[in-house]
Design a protein around this motif. Structure first.
Motif, PDB file in Angstrom:
ATOM      1  N   CYS A  36       1.067  -1.300  -0.098  1.00 11.85           N
ATOM      2  CA  CYS A  36       0.132  -0.184   0.124  1.00 11.85           C
ATOM      3  C   CYS A  36       0.852   1.022   0.040  1.00 11.85           C
ATOM      4  CB  CYS A  36      -0.829  -0.555   1.104  1.00 11.85           C
ATOM      5  SG  CYS A  36      -0.334  -0.589   2.869  1.00 11.85           S
ATOM      6  N   GLU A  37       2.090   1.408  -0.323  1.00  5.46           N
ATOM      7  CA  GLU A  37       2.766   2.275  -0.601  1.00  5.46           C
ATOM      8  C   GLU A  37       2.156   3.330  -1.431  1.00  5.46           C
ATOM      9  OE1 GLU A  37       5.698   3.997   0.332  1.00  5.46           O
ATOM     10  OE2 GLU A  37       6.510   1.862   0.541  1.00  5.46           O
ATOM     11  N   GLY A  38       2.703   4.322  -0.556  1.00  4.66           N
ATOM     12  CA  GLY A  38       1.660   5.894  -1.836  1.00  4.66           C
ATOM     13  C   GLY A  38       0.335   5.872  -1.879  1.00  4.66           C
ATOM     14  N   PRO A  40      -2.332   5.956   0.231  1.00  6.51           N
ATOM     15  CA  PRO A  40      -2.896   7.331   1.751  1.00  6.51           C
ATOM     16  C   PRO A  40      -2.729   8.776   0.364  1.00  6.51           C
ATOM     17  CG  PRO A  40      -1.870   5.763   3.056  1.00  6.51           C
ATOM     18  CD  PRO A  40      -1.081   5.574   0.966  1.00  6.51           C
TER      19      PRO A  40
END
Lengths: 130, 183
Positions: A36-38, A40
């Motif tokens: 879930c890198e980046g 948000p």
């Protein structure tokens, strides 16, 4: 000898996990972090932008529909009363000739006959006297 | 624990900076303690490992919220607890046999000489046999050194309830362990 259970329990500790467990847990946690890198940062503004765009399109649509309805009304009015427009412009020029300001002339010409009594229009009265 | 506060601040700053090295720091500081708590709750080392792993994956996914948490320790324990409750439900459905939890309590360094194996086994057994809700409060209070306020927040109960569960747990242990000279 009497022993205090609370004090004695504080001499104990909960079992620590095996050292291999740390590597295993951190590896899966890092994987989840990278998955879930980046996200948000990127997805939330995109969703917001999408919502704003949808609202704007909806608003533009409503305005267009209202505008079309208004135009239709105007056209119908022009068709129903072909002479009234002509009469109004004649009235305007007549009132202007009488020395009334342009804005007052237009206002009076647009009023229906039942409202055209000088007593209800003191401002106009004053203007005429001048 | 003032040390906890300091570490929690560092950890939250790292979460806010989106620094993946924070995972290791969280594990070093809270992982072991979470594991102990999970074992006492689930009474199964393999289930505790699984829930601990799920907790850390959730920590990675929910890093934005964790960075803003008021009390990091309570937040992490609550996260683990919720996952453990899910595990409980799954396990009850599978009717799994519980094994290997008896030795989850051990003597701290420096206190080894003060405990006989017999007494240690007696205490382990007595703690394991406590009702679940009392055992949970006892573990959080004694081994995690949480305040009743924190325990109440974590378990979503009143502070009075937390305190009375703790009192009942101690009373039961005293009765159970009378033979070892506990008052």
């Amino acid at each position: 000898m009497n022993k205090d259970i609370e004090t004695r329990l504080k001499e104990l500790q909960l079992k620590f996990p095996d050292t291999e467990l740390e590597a295993k847990i951190l590896s899966s946690a890092n994987k989840a972090w990278n998955e879930c890198e980046g996200r948000p940062v990127k997805i939330i503004p995109f969703r917001k932008a999408l919502a704003i765009a949808a609202s704007l399109i909806l608003l533009a649509g409503i305005l267009a529909v209202l505008n079309i309805a208004e135009n239709k009304k105007m056209q119908q009015a022009m068709i129903s009363y072909p002479k009234s427009g002509l009469q109004k412009s004649e009235n305007i020029s007549l009132l202007e000739e009488m020395g009334l300001g342009k804005e007052y002339s237009k206002l009076i010409a647009c009023l229906s006959s039942e409202h055209k009594t000088i007593s209800t229009m003191p401002l106009l009265d004053r203007k005429l006297k001048l | 624990m003032p040390e906890d506060m300091e570490v929690a601040r560092t950890i939250q700053k790292m979460f806010q900076d989106d620094d993946p090295a924070v995972l290791e720091l969280v594990y070093r500081h809270f992982g072991r303690r979470l594991y102990g708590y999970l074992i006492s709750m689930l009474r199964s080392p393999s289930d505790a490992e699984e829930v601990l792993s799920e907790t850390f994956m959730m920590v990675a996914r929910k890093r934005e919220q964790i960075g803003k948490a008021d009390n990091l320790r309570v937040y992490l324990f609550a996260m683990s607890r919720n996952l453990a409750i899910e595990m409980f439900r799954r396990r009850t459905a599978q009717n799994e046999k519980l094994e290997g939890y008896a030795e989850y309590l051990e003597v701290s360094q420096g206190c080894e000489g003060k405990w006989s194996k017999e007494e240690l086994d007696g205490v382990r057994k007595a703690v394991v046999e406590l009702p679940e809700e009392q055992r949970e409060v006892l573990v959080l209070k004694i081994f995690e050194e949480m305040t009743f306020e924190e325990i109440a927040e974590l378990l979503r109960i009143s502070q009075d309830t937390a305190a009375s569960r703790y009192r009942y747990a101690l009373e039961k242990l005293r009765k159970q362990l009378k033979g070892y000279g506990y008052e």
